[in-house]
Design a protein around this motif. Structure first.
Motif, PDB file in Angstrom:
ATOM      1  N   ILE A   1       0.840  -1.196   0.000  1.00 24.94           N
ATOM      2  CA  ILE A   1       0.000   0.000   0.000  1.00 24.94           C
ATOM      3  C   ILE A   1       0.884   1.258   0.000  1.00 24.94           C
ATOM      4  O   ILE A   1       0.607   2.227  -0.704  1.00 24.94           O
TER       5      ILE A   1
ATOM      6  N   GLU B   1       3.890   1.372  -1.207  1.00 22.01           N
ATOM      7  CA  GLU B   1       4.495   1.418  -2.534  1.00 22.01           C
ATOM      8  C   GLU B   1       3.505   2.016  -3.552  1.00 22.01           C
ATOM      9  O   GLU B   1       3.894   2.829  -4.400  1.00 22.01           O
ATOM     10  N   ALA B   2       2.247   1.641  -3.423  1.00 18.77           N
ATOM     11  CA  ALA B   2       1.229   2.189  -4.319  1.00 18.77           C
ATOM     12  C   ALA B   2       1.170   3.707  -4.167  1.00 18.77           C
ATOM     13  O   ALA B   2       1.128   4.445  -5.153  1.00 18.77           O
ATOM     14  N   ALA B   3       1.194   4.177  -2.912  1.00 23.91           N
ATOM     15  CA  ALA B   3       1.146   5.620  -2.669  1.00 23.91           C
ATOM     16  C   ALA B   3       2.374   6.304  -3.265  1.00 23.91           C
ATOM     17  O   ALA B   3       2.279   7.370  -3.865  1.00 23.91           O
ATOM     18  N   GLN B   4       3.538   5.652  -3.115  1.00 22.76           N
ATOM     19  CA  GLN B   4       4.763   6.224  -3.696  1.00 22.76           C
ATOM     20  C   GLN B   4       4.660   6.299  -5.213  1.00 22.76           C
ATOM     21  O   GLN B   4       5.093   7.262  -5.830  1.00 22.76           O
ATOM     22  N   SER B   5       4.054   5.258  -5.793  1.00 21.68           N
ATOM     23  CA  SER B   5       3.939   5.244  -7.258  1.00 21.68           C
ATOM     24  C   SER B   5       3.024   6.367  -7.749  1.00 21.68           C
ATOM     25  O   SER B   5       3.064   6.742  -8.908  1.00 21.68           O
ATOM     26  N   MET B   6       2.177   6.883  -6.860  1.00 17.59           N
ATOM     27  CA  MET B   6       1.297   7.995  -7.249  1.00 17.59           C
ATOM     28  C   MET B   6       1.953   9.335  -6.976  1.00 17.59           C
ATOM     29  O   MET B   6       1.326  10.386  -7.143  1.00 17.59           O
ATOM     30  N   GLY B   7       3.180   9.299  -6.504  1.00 19.06           N
ATOM     31  CA  GLY B   7       3.888  10.544  -6.252  1.00 19.06           C
ATOM     32  C   GLY B   7       3.592  11.157  -4.901  1.00 19.06           C
ATOM     33  O   GLY B   7       3.716  12.364  -4.735  1.00 19.06           O
ATOM     34  N   ALA B   8       3.209  10.343  -3.921  1.00 19.96           N
ATOM     35  CA  ALA B   8       2.970  10.869  -2.580  1.00 19.96           C
ATOM     36  C   ALA B   8       4.306  11.140  -1.894  1.00 19.96           C
ATOM     37  O   ALA B   8       5.232  10.352  -2.005  1.00 19.96           O
TER      38      ALA B   8
END
Lengths: 335, 219
Positions: B120, B122-129
């Motif tokens: 989760i 990693e997903a946020a990081q992939s969205m540029g968080a």
């Protein structure tokens, strides 16, 4: 399909994981260009480095050597803040969906918009639109725990599309789903590619996924690119050992039929009403033994392959090859 | 069974105990929550690794946690006098309670936040968080049920520490239990205070459990 603009370029990319007493080369000398608007597949066995590769594309993993150029931006040259902006134009979906468990489907889709600083009202509006796109308008208020695997992946896709990315990275996106759900998710990806013009990068270990939706494919083996080309080309004439292994998938045991000469016949879309093998047997007046067959009917056309055992005597053998030759049936001798 | 004066004393004791527990818990969280977040974020696999800082904070937390509370209570007396002006009464006990429990809370928070699935994040990081957005929009909300449960555990621990304060005249139920039940052998007083403490613990635990279930959307 004609591809013009490169969307993602990997130049001499390498990634080494260092730890105290070992260093593991996950990727080495990867050169790859993915063009705007295509669906590009990256396939490999587990441990081949494909997950690391996709994480290098959006710099979740920083490559040790080489460059990633995304939409003309060299990612090694942008600062941390700029990198966050760049990532907003790359959506990503995962095998385990990775939805926020404490947020509803709608709030999950709003999440990347909140991060990008979009106002609550606009985010909500966009999220509803996207729920429509993925066919889950009635599930806006459902929490991930209340959704099936396929529905979760649909929400994840909607979420990945929220910021209108140019690229959608799919890391084993269908590996946790059953075959029917897999097909519907792949159809959705195809639709998104076609209707929204988003470049799609698909990471998978399943050849069927590549066959189903990809235009071009790169095969990764032992940290290197073993082969790269149009899917049909690679499928019909795999050159590398790993490519053959993946294309044959279920037929790994072919090599264990010792001594006999074998021939691989490729069905490249001739009509499925044409009884190729039966005609050949009648014409050549010699029986053949089918060792392996994997064909499917797509729109009345036969795709796939068969491996047949050739007769012992050279005359019959020659006759069979002559028949295949004259009828333009793609084939190759397997030794 | 008890005179009015005794009942009144017990009533004041309950209020003092609740006062100390709640004030100390709030202040301890103000210290412990950021420390716990810091421990997670700066971890070598965290979202903003700062290994040296992580080590230093980790060692300080461990040292504070290994000192028995009774000893900390006495050792901190000079400091308490500087801060509160006295070493007696509920306010004085708040100081050692906060210092003694904040490191414990930091570890509780750390373990709650580490339960959040790495995918989760990693997903946020992939969205540029950014790391900050990940902390406030992913880690804390996703770990909320676990944080609430940890909160109940922390409050109960602070409550039991506050009873130890009875030995140094901090007030509250602990003082009553020690002065009457222990020094004067009034078994009934001892029993009553212990039962009240059990009920308070039960109440906090139940409340924590309920809030956790209500906040958890994983069903």
């Amino acid at each position: 399909m004609a591809y013009q603009e490169p969307m993602i370029e990997l130049i001499g990319l390498g990634k080494t994981f260092e730890s105290k007493n070992s260093h593991v080369k996950a990727l080495e000398d990867i050169n790859l260009t993915i063009y705007e608007g295509e669906i590009f597949g990256i396939i490999g066995l587990s441990g081949a480095g494909k997950s690391t590769l996709v994480r290098c594309i959006n710099y979740l993993e920083r490559p040790t050597t080489g460059k990633v150029i995304f939409d003309k931006i060299d990612l090694s040259e942008v600062d941390d803040y700029e990198l966050l902006r760049v990532r907003q134009s790359m959506g990503m979906i995962f095998q385990q969906f990775n939805l926020l468990m404490q947020r509803t489907a709608l709030q999950n889709i709003c999440f990347p918009l909140e991060i990008a600083g979009v106002s609550k009202k606009d985010a909500k509006k966009r999220a509803y639109e996207l729920l429509e796109v993925v066919g889950l308008s009635d599930k806006a208020g459902a929490y991930p725990a209340q959704l099936s695997g396929g529905q979760k992946q649909r929400v994840a896709i909607a979420r990945a599309l929220a910021t209108k990315p140019k690229v959608l990275l799919c890391d084993e996106a269908t590996s946790a789903l059953d075959p029917t759900t897999t097909r519907s998710i792949l159809d959705l990806l195809k639709e998104i590619n076609k209707n929204l013009g988003i470049t799609v990068v698909v990471i998978t270990h399943e050849m069927s996924v590549i066959e189903e939706i990809c235009h071009r494919v790169a095969i990764i083996d032992a940290s290197h690119i073993a082969e790269i080309g149009d899917v049909e080309e690679v499928f019909m004439r795999p050159k590398s050992k790993i490519a053959k292994q993946l294309v044959f998938s279920g037929a790994n045991h072919i090599e264990s039929f010792v001594g006999e000469d074998k021939c691989r016949i490729i069905f490249d879309g001739r009509t499925s009403f044409e009884p190729v093998i039966a005609n050949m047997v009648l014409e050549c007046r010699t029986p053949v033994n089918i060792l392996f067959a994997d064909t499917k009917d797509i729109d009345g056309k036969a795709f796939g392959q068969m491996v047949i055992q050739l007769p012992e005597d050279d005359i019959s053998k020659k006759r069979i090859f002559a028949y295949l030759e004259t009828n333009n049936i793609p084939h190759e001798e397997v030794i | 069974m008890f005179s009015k004066a005794v009942l009144e004393m017990i009533g004041v004791g309950i209020l003092e105990t609740l006062y100390m527990t709640i004030i100390s818990s709030i202040l301890a969280y103000i210290l412990g929550l950021p420390l716990g977040i810091l421990l997670v974020v700066t971890d070598k696999d965290g979202i903003a690794p700062l290994v040296i800082l992580n080590r230093i904070v980790g060692v300080i937390v461990n040292i504070l946690r290994s000192i028995p509370f009774v000893i900390l209570l006495v050792a901190l007396m000079p400091f308490t006098r500087i801060v509160v002006g006295t070493t007696l009464g509920p306010n004085a006990l708040v100081v050692p309670l906060v210092i003694g429990s904040a490191p414990y809370i930091a570890r509780l928070v750390e373990s709650s936040l580490k339960e959040v699935d790495h995918g989760i994040i990693e997903a946020a990081q992939s969205m540029g968080a950014s790391p900050r957005q990940i902390v406030f929009k992913v880690l804390i909300p996703e770990a909320m049920p676990s944080l609430i449960m940890g909160g109940a555990i922390a409050i109960i621990t602070i409550l039991s520490y506050s009873a130890m304060g009875g030995f140094v005249g901090a007030g509250g139920l602990g003082t009553i239990a020690i002065n009457y039940g222990y020094y004067r052998y009034q078994v009934d007083m001892m029993l009553v205070t212990v039962i009240i403490l059990v009920l308070i613990v039960q109440g906090f635990q139940e409340l924590g459990g309920r809030l956790m279930r209500r906040s958890d959307k994983r069903l």
